[in-house]
Design an enzyme around this catalytic site. Structure first.
Site, PDB file in Angstrom:
ATOM      1  N   GLU A 315       0.786  -1.232   0.000  1.00 26.61           N
ATOM      2  CA  GLU A 315       0.000   0.000   0.000  1.00 26.61           C
ATOM      3  C   GLU A 315       0.825   1.294   0.000  1.00 26.61           C
ATOM      4  OE1 GLU A 315      -4.108  -1.396   2.071  1.00 26.61           O
ATOM      5  OE2 GLU A 315      -2.469  -0.996   3.464  1.00 26.61           O
TER       6      GLU A 315
HETATM    7  C1  ACM Z   1      -2.289  -5.468   3.834  1.00 28.59           C
HETATM    8  O1  ACM Z   1      -3.403  -5.890   4.168  1.00 28.59           O
HETATM    9  N1  ACM Z   1      -2.145  -4.223   3.443  1.00 28.59           N
HETATM   10  C2  ACM Z   1      -1.132  -6.306   3.841  1.00 28.59           C
END
Ligand code: ACM
Length: 663
Positions: A315
């Site tokens: 992310e």
């Molecule tokens: C995640 O759930 N961003 C690893």
């Protein structure tokens, strides 16, 4: 000694030989042959150990005896010297194992239980540990006291990597939480603690090289290096590896409170209190970033002996990178076409640092890049498809998609998720071997040290079984039957998923008269996936003290209700129909319970409908009444206080069946 054993085992096999499901063992062993008779467990129970000088085996047996004493109330059981003839359980471990488990240990064992003695054979200490857990789960009370039914078991795991991720960042989890969860993991034969140690919301490890990391990034809630060593040793004794995760280059706000120079935009920074994906990311273009990480990783590599080091990598939204003229220039100079390519550059630099400190890399899906060497492990949170694609290209992987405990799904849902899903991809045998296993993930937005156990357990035992047992082990009813037994045993090893429920309900009710509150709490579940965060603004500082925090992720009562006979259903429906009147006075005096008044009313309303549907010789409903009842059912199906009433679908089905029938 050995002769006697062989003789009685052969005799017993002649008597009965049938492949059956284990009594209540979870995960189900690979192969069981049930024999007649049973081994009595009484005060004369003694264990002899032959372990070629591996002291860790004797201490495992000591812990086993303490557990057996707690289970049976018989406190005089002992470990005898190797070779003594009076032992009841003979533990034979062939080789001396290393103190710290590696990622490829032989965990196989055989257990032969006869009427006079049992023999546990394993190549390594890790096999002994798994076999001792099986033995404990076989102990039954019945007939004439405690006993273990005679059988032979031959067992080994299907997958080598069977993990649990604990996020100690979003909410702080003290050492005792970690240790009791390690005990639970050991009970269900899991072997990797993935310890999520840095996040936007907290940096949780003492760094002697860069003390501002934990001093300014943790609100004082961090593990000292002594505590880390203690946890790693505790895990290793139980045959569990500890893989630390330091999430980089995103999810790093807490690092920047003390070290803003690492960030891609000028500070100052504060510990993030909200949940979500945030902009701060490390600056991948500065040599000072890599010098810092070299020193930091060097320090952590010594603290965490596992061969793998998790670098996160998930992310990264790239906003800070795209907003920086210097970073854009750097990308151009180095032919990095986009931010993903820039992250891959960062990962390559990181990989060199990890290698220097003797570590292999593991990271989330996003690190997957064809430039990286094939000995990295990709942890898939996005699905089996990306895992399979990685395997086809020769990358090792583990699955977490489908094992997110914070999504509050049922044990049956997780149980159906297989790291090797043949409906998604056709993998050759060699490619299948690249899939090392999976990890349940306990992300900590909505858990505190008070209710984290109830989010992890007992559902994680179903995931542990998926990862240990044969792929053909798929009977959901039998899984639930054994899960209930495992749940009680997990509480005995120190977990608090059952006791915390009562405790939290008593606090909400302000007394120990919780029957009406419990009647409601037993049939609700928290909302699923990411819905809770959409219902109101939560931060790290929001207390997790409401009914939604107390209730279990999965309502056994609602599941059982769905499968009941009409007569049994009627009994429960009567109880629920009268429950609102009993609960109302408790709700009225408790500020935290006010929000659930409509939920309580909904339960009584739908129960009334259920009772009417089950009435014998009932007059058909008028069209107007049908429409009113449908509205009541629809209203009861919407969440209240982030809670769902789980008996509504069953009553709806009863209503729809009645429409199709007589009306
Ligand atoms: C995640 O759930 N961003 C690893």
């Amino acid at each position: 000694m050995l002769k006697r054993r062989t003789a009685f085992v052969t005799f017993a096999i002649v008597l009965v030989s049938a492949l059956v499901n284990a009594q209540s063992v979870m995960p189900v062993p690979a192969q069981i042959t049930k024999l007649s008779g049973s081994l009595v467990i009484d005060s004369s129970f003694a264990v002899s150990v032959s372990a070629g000088g591996d002291k860790n085996v004797s201490s495992a047996v000591q812990r086993f005896l303490q557990r057996l004493a707690k289970l049976t109330g018989i406190f005089s059981m002992k470990q005898t010297l190797s070779g003594e003839t009076l032992s009841t359980l003979n533990v034979v471990c062939k080789e001396k194992s290393r103190a710290i488990p590696s990622a490829a240990e032989d965990e196989s064992y055989t257990l032969e239980v006869g009427t006079r003695m049992a023999v546990l054979n394993a190549q390594t200490r890790f096999g002994v540990l798994r076999g001792l857990e099986t033995f404990l789960q076989l102990v039954e009370l019945g007939g004439n006291g405690f006993h273990v039914p005679c059988m032979t078991i031959q067992d080994q795991p299907r997958f080598a990597w069977r993990g649990l991720l604990i996020d100690a960042c979003r909410h702080w989890m003290p050492v005792e939480v970690i240790k009791r969860n390690l005990d639970g993991m050991a009970m269900v034969k899991m072997n990797v603690l993935h310890w999520h140690l840095s996040e936007d919301q907290g940096f949780r490890v003492e760094s002697k090289k860069f003390p501002k990391l934990h001093e300014l990034g943790s609100d004082g809630n961090y593990y000292s290096q002594e505590q880390i060593k203690d946890v790693v040793a505790y895990a290793a004794e139980r045959g569990i590896r500890v893989v630390p995760e330091f999430d980089m280059p995103g999810h790093t706000t807490s690092w920047f409170v003390g070290h803003p120079e690492l960030a891609s935009a000028p500070g100052p920074y504060e510990i993030e209190r909200k949940w979500g994906v945030f902009d701060p990311a490390m600056d991948p273009t500065k040599e000072t970033t890599y010098r810092f990480l070299d020193t930091f990783i060097g320090e952590m590599a010594k603290l965490f002996p596992d061969e793998y080091f998790h670098i996160g990598g998930d992310e990264v939204n790239g906003k800070q990178w795209s907003a920086s003229a210097e970073i854009i220039l750097f990308r151009g100079k180095n032919n990095l076409i986009d931010n993903h390519a820039l992250q891959a550059y960062f990962n390559r630099r990181l990989l060199a640092i990890l290698k220097k400190h003797g570590k292999k890399m593991i990271g989330w899906d996003e690190i997957f890049h064809s430039d990286l060497p094939k000995d990295i492990v990709v942890q898939s949170w996005r699905g089996q498809k990306s895992l399979a694609e990685g395997a086809k290209q020769g990358f090792q992987g583990i699955l977490s998609h489908g094992y997110y405990l914070d999504h509050i799904k049922s044990a049956a849902f997780h149980y159906a998720v297989d790291p090797i899903d043949t409906t998604i991809a056709n993998l050759s045998e060699g490619e299948q071997k690249k899939i090392l296993g999976g990890e349940a993930c306990m992300w900590a937005e909505y858990v505190s040290l008070e209710n984290i156990d109830s989010r992890i357990w007992p559902r994680t035992a179903a995931i542990a079984e998926r990862l240990w047992s044969l792929s053909a082990t798929m009977n959901v009813d039998d899984m639930y039957r054994r899960l209930e037994v495992a749940s009680r045993q997990l509480e005995l090893v120190g977990l608090t998923h059952r006791s915390s429920y009562t405790q939290m309900l008593e606090r909400l009710a302000g007394s120990n008269s919780i029957e009406p509150l419990k009647a409601l709490a037993d049939v609700v579940e928290p909302v699923k996936n990411y819905e809770r965060g959409r219902t109101r603004q939560y931060t790290q500082l929001t207390p997790l003290n409401r009914l939604v925090d107390a209730v279990r992720p999965e309502s056994d009562a609602a599941r059982e209700f769905a499968a009941m006979s009409d007569d049994n259903k009627r009994e429960l429906l009567r109880l629920w129909a009268g429950n609102h009147a009993l609960l109302l006075p408790i709700i009225r005096q408790s500020p935290l319970l006010q929000e659930i008044e409509p939920l309580s009313k909904n339960l009584s309303d739908v129960a009334e409908i259920g009772l009417r549907l089950l009435q014998k010789n009932r007059q058909p409903f008028s069209e107007q009444e049908k429409s009113r009842l449908k509205d009541v059912l629809d209203k009861a199906a919407t969440s209240v206080g982030a809670l769902q009433l789980m008996v509504v679908p069953t009553i709806k089905r009863m209503f729809e069946a009645a429409q199709k029938g007589r009306e």
